[in-house]
Design an enzyme around this catalytic site. Structure first.
Site, PDB file in Angstrom:
ATOM      1  CE  LYS A 108     -52.763  67.448  13.028  1.00 39.37           C
ATOM      2  NZ  LYS A 108     -53.040  66.861  11.731  1.00 39.37           N
ATOM      3  CE  LYS A 190     -56.901  62.498  16.915  1.00 36.02           C
ATOM      4  NZ  LYS A 190     -57.453  62.491  15.611  1.00 36.02           N
ATOM      5  CE  LYS A 193     -54.842  59.126   9.091  1.00 33.39           C
ATOM      6  NZ  LYS A 193     -54.851  60.579   9.010  1.00 33.39           N
TER       7      LYS A 193
HETATM    8  P1  ATP Z   1     -53.260  62.568  12.251  1.00 31.87           P
HETATM    9  O1  ATP Z   1     -52.663  61.820  13.394  1.00 31.87           O
HETATM   10  O2  ATP Z   1     -52.416  62.520  10.996  1.00 31.87           O
HETATM   11  O3  ATP Z   1     -53.746  63.931  12.586  1.00 31.87           O
HETATM   12  P2  ATP Z   1     -55.726  61.141  12.646  1.00 31.87           P
HETATM   13  O4  ATP Z   1     -55.488  59.735  13.032  1.00 31.87           O
HETATM   14  O5  ATP Z   1     -56.157  62.093  13.690  1.00 31.87           O
HETATM   15  O6  ATP Z   1     -54.511  61.722  11.834  1.00 31.87           O
HETATM   16  P3  ATP Z   1     -57.480  62.100  10.578  1.00 31.87           P
HETATM   17  O7  ATP Z   1     -57.071  61.942   9.160  1.00 31.87           O
HETATM   18  O8  ATP Z   1     -57.280  63.431  11.208  1.00 31.87           O
HETATM   19  O9  ATP Z   1     -56.776  61.022  11.490  1.00 31.87           O
HETATM   20  O10 ATP Z   1     -58.988  61.665  10.766  1.00 31.87           O
HETATM   21  C1  ATP Z   1     -59.745  60.884   9.891  1.00 31.87           C
HETATM   22  C2  ATP Z   1     -61.099  60.570  10.503  1.00 31.87           C
HETATM   23  O11 ATP Z   1     -60.953  59.652  11.580  1.00 31.87           O
HETATM   24  C3  ATP Z   1     -61.827  61.774  11.094  1.00 31.87           C
HETATM   25  O12 ATP Z   1     -63.209  61.656  10.846  1.00 31.87           O
HETATM   26  C4  ATP Z   1     -61.556  61.672  12.551  1.00 31.87           C
HETATM   27  O13 ATP Z   1     -62.549  62.286  13.333  1.00 31.87           O
HETATM   28  C5  ATP Z   1     -61.557  60.176  12.750  1.00 31.87           C
HETATM   29  N1  ATP Z   1     -60.716  59.782  13.882  1.00 31.87           N
HETATM   30  C6  ATP Z   1     -59.402  60.043  14.022  1.00 31.87           C
HETATM   31  N2  ATP Z   1     -58.918  59.523  15.163  1.00 31.87           N
HETATM   32  C7  ATP Z   1     -59.976  58.901  15.762  1.00 31.87           C
HETATM   33  C8  ATP Z   1     -60.123  58.172  16.984  1.00 31.87           C
HETATM   34  N3  ATP Z   1     -59.094  57.972  17.778  1.00 31.87           N
HETATM   35  N4  ATP Z   1     -61.341  57.667  17.291  1.00 31.87           N
HETATM   36  C9  ATP Z   1     -62.392  57.867  16.455  1.00 31.87           C
HETATM   37  N5  ATP Z   1     -62.317  58.551  15.295  1.00 31.87           N
HETATM   38  C10 ATP Z   1     -61.138  59.079  14.945  1.00 31.87           C
END
Ligand code: ATP
Ligand code: LTN
Length: 325
Positions: A108, A190, A193
Site C-alpha cells: 500500500k 489478487k 475491490k
Molecule cells: P482493498 O482493495 O480495499 O485493500 P480487498 O479487496 O483486499 O480491499 P479487504 O477489505 O482487505 O478487501 O478484505 C476483506 C476480506 O476478504 C479479507 O478476509 C480478505 O482476506 C478477503 N479477500 C480479499 N481479497 C480476496 C481475494 N482476492 N480472494 C479471497 N479472499 C479475499
C-alpha cells in the site's frame, strides 16, 4: 470468531468466497463478531459521503449474504471506541520493525506513495486490537490477511508474557479454494475491490450482463484445454471461481468442460456466478429500503460488542497498571 471487511469499495467475489460466505457457515458453531472496518478504511483517502454510503451498503450486504444478527454481533467498528483505545495500548508492545515488514504495508505504501500515513503502518495493530478485544479463537480471512493474524498472535503472546494472562491467542481460519481469487485481468495478482481496472474484479453489485461480460473478457492462457495447472494461472483461477460458486471439485469441473472451448467455459463461469449474486442483490436492495431495521440491527450489534470489548479493555488497563477505582 471475529472478522471484518473495510468499506473501501464494493465487495468483490473474492471477498465473498474468501471471507463473508465462510462467516455465514461458521456462525452456527461460534459466537461471531463481524465488523465494518471503517477505521481501517481511512488509512487510504476516502470521500466522506462515499464512506458513509458504503458503510450502510456493506451492512446490508452482510445481512443479504446470510449473516444472522440474532446469532452474531454485526456492527460498525467506529461505533465501539474500545478498538481505538486498545490499538493505542498495543502500539506500546509493537515494534516499528515488525510493523514496517508487513507485506500489505509495503504494497500500500507503493500504491499510495503520496499518502504513507501513520495509520497505514498502524493498520495491523488496529486489526490485532479488533481481534483480541473479543477473546477470539478463530479469525476467518483470505490468505492475504494471514500475516496480520500472525502479528495479532505475536502481540497477544508478548502482552501475556509481559503483563500476565490477558488475551486468548487467536488462529487464522483459511478455507481452501476461495482463499485467493485472482484478478481477471492479471491472474498473478489478487482480485481487489480497489483495483483501478473495473474489468479486473467482479463486484457483488454487478448485474448479470456485466458479470458475464467481465468473464468473457477475462485473460486466459495459451492452449485450449480447461485444465488446472500452474502454467495456466488464468484458467486455473476461473476453475477456482467456478468450483467455489458451483460447489464442486476441480476434477469434477475439468471433466464437465472436457472438449469445451475457452469461450463457452467463460460463459458458464459467468452464468454460475450471476445465479448466486442475483438473490443476494435483491435482498440487499430490500434491506437498504428498510432503513430503520438496519439502524436497529447495527445499534444492537454495537451494544453487544461494547459490552464484550469493555470487559477485555478493563482487564488490559488493570494489568498495565492504569489507576482505576
Ligand atoms: P482493498 O482493495 O480495499 O485493500 P480487498 O479487496 O483486499 O480491499 P479487504 O477489505 O482487505 O478487501 O478484505 C476483506 C476480506 O476478504 C479479507 O478476509 C480478505 O482476506 C478477503 N479477500 C480479499 N481479497 C480476496 C481475494 N482476492 N480472494 C479471497 N479472499 C479475499
Ligand atoms: N484488514 C482486514 C479487515 C479487518 C479484519 C479485522 C479482518 C479489519 N479488522 C479483524 C479480520 C479480523 C482485511 O480484510 N483487509
Amino acid at each position: 470468531m471475529y472478522s471484518a471487511v473495510q468499506p473501501s469499495g464494493n465487495l468483490t467475489i473474492g471477498n465473498y468466497v474468501g471471507a463473508v460466505r465462510n462467516w455465514v457457515k461458521l456462525q452456527e458453531e461460534y459466537e461471531g463478531y463481524f465488523a465494518i472496518a471503517d477505521l481501517h478504511a481511512v488509512t487510504v483517502r476516502q470521500e466522506p459521503a462515499e464512506l458513509r454510503a458504503r458503510t450502510k451498503e456493506l451492512a446490508a450486504l452482510y445481512l443479504a449474504c446470510g449473516i444472522d444478527p440474532e446469532k452474531c454481533a454485526l456492527y460498525v467498528q467506529s461505533h465501539v471506541s474500545a478498538h481505538a483505545e486498545l490499538c493505542w495500548l498495543l502500539n506500546t508492545v509493537t515494534y516499528v520493525g515488525e510493523a514496517s515488514r508487513m507485506t500489505q504495508f509495503k504494497d500500500k505504501s507503493q500504491k499510495h506513495a503520496d499518502n504513507i500515513n501513520m495509520g497505514l503502518m498502524d493498520y495491523p495493530v488496529l486489526m490485532a486490537a479488533d481481534i483480541l478485544l473479543y477473546q477470539t479463537q478463530a479469525v476467518p480471512v483470505g490468505i492475504d490477511q494471514k500475516q496480520h493474524v500472525e502479528l495479532a498472535r505475536d502481540l497477544a503472546i508478548r502482552f501475556n508474557n509481559r503483563y500476565g494472562e490477558t488475551f486468548t491467542v487467536p488462529e487464522p481460519l483459511i478455507f481452501k479454494g476461495g482463499a485467493r481469487i485472482a484478478s481477471l485481468q492479471d491472474p498473478l495478482y489478487k482480485m481487489s475491490k480497489s483495483d483501478e481496472n473495473p474489468n479486473a474484479s467482479v463486484f457483488l453489485s454487478d448485474d448479470r450482463d456485466t458479470v458475464i461480460r467481465k468473464f468473457k473478457r477475462a485473460v486466459t492462457d495459451s492452449g485450449n484445454e480447461v485444465r488446472y495447472a500452474e502454467e495456466k494461472p488464468g484458467i486455473s483461477n476461473l476453475l477456482n471461481i467456478y468450483c467455489a460458486f458451483k460447489g464442486c471439485t476441480i476434477e469434477e469441473a475439468e471433466r464437465e468442460f472436457e472438449g469445451v472451448g475457452y469461450g463457452d467455459f467463460k460463459l458458464a463461469v459467468g452464468e454460475t456466478v450471476a445465479d448466486v449474486l442475483t438473490p443476494i442483490q435483491k435482498r440487499q436492495r430490500e434491506l437498504l429500503i428498510e432503513k430503520e431495521e438496519l439502524k436497529r440491527i447495527l445499534e444492537g450489534g454495537a451494544e453487544r460488542a461494547y459490552k464484550a470489548s469493555r470487559k477485555t479493555l478493563s482487564k488490559v488497563y488493570r494489568k498495565m497498571g492504569f489507576y482505576r477505582e
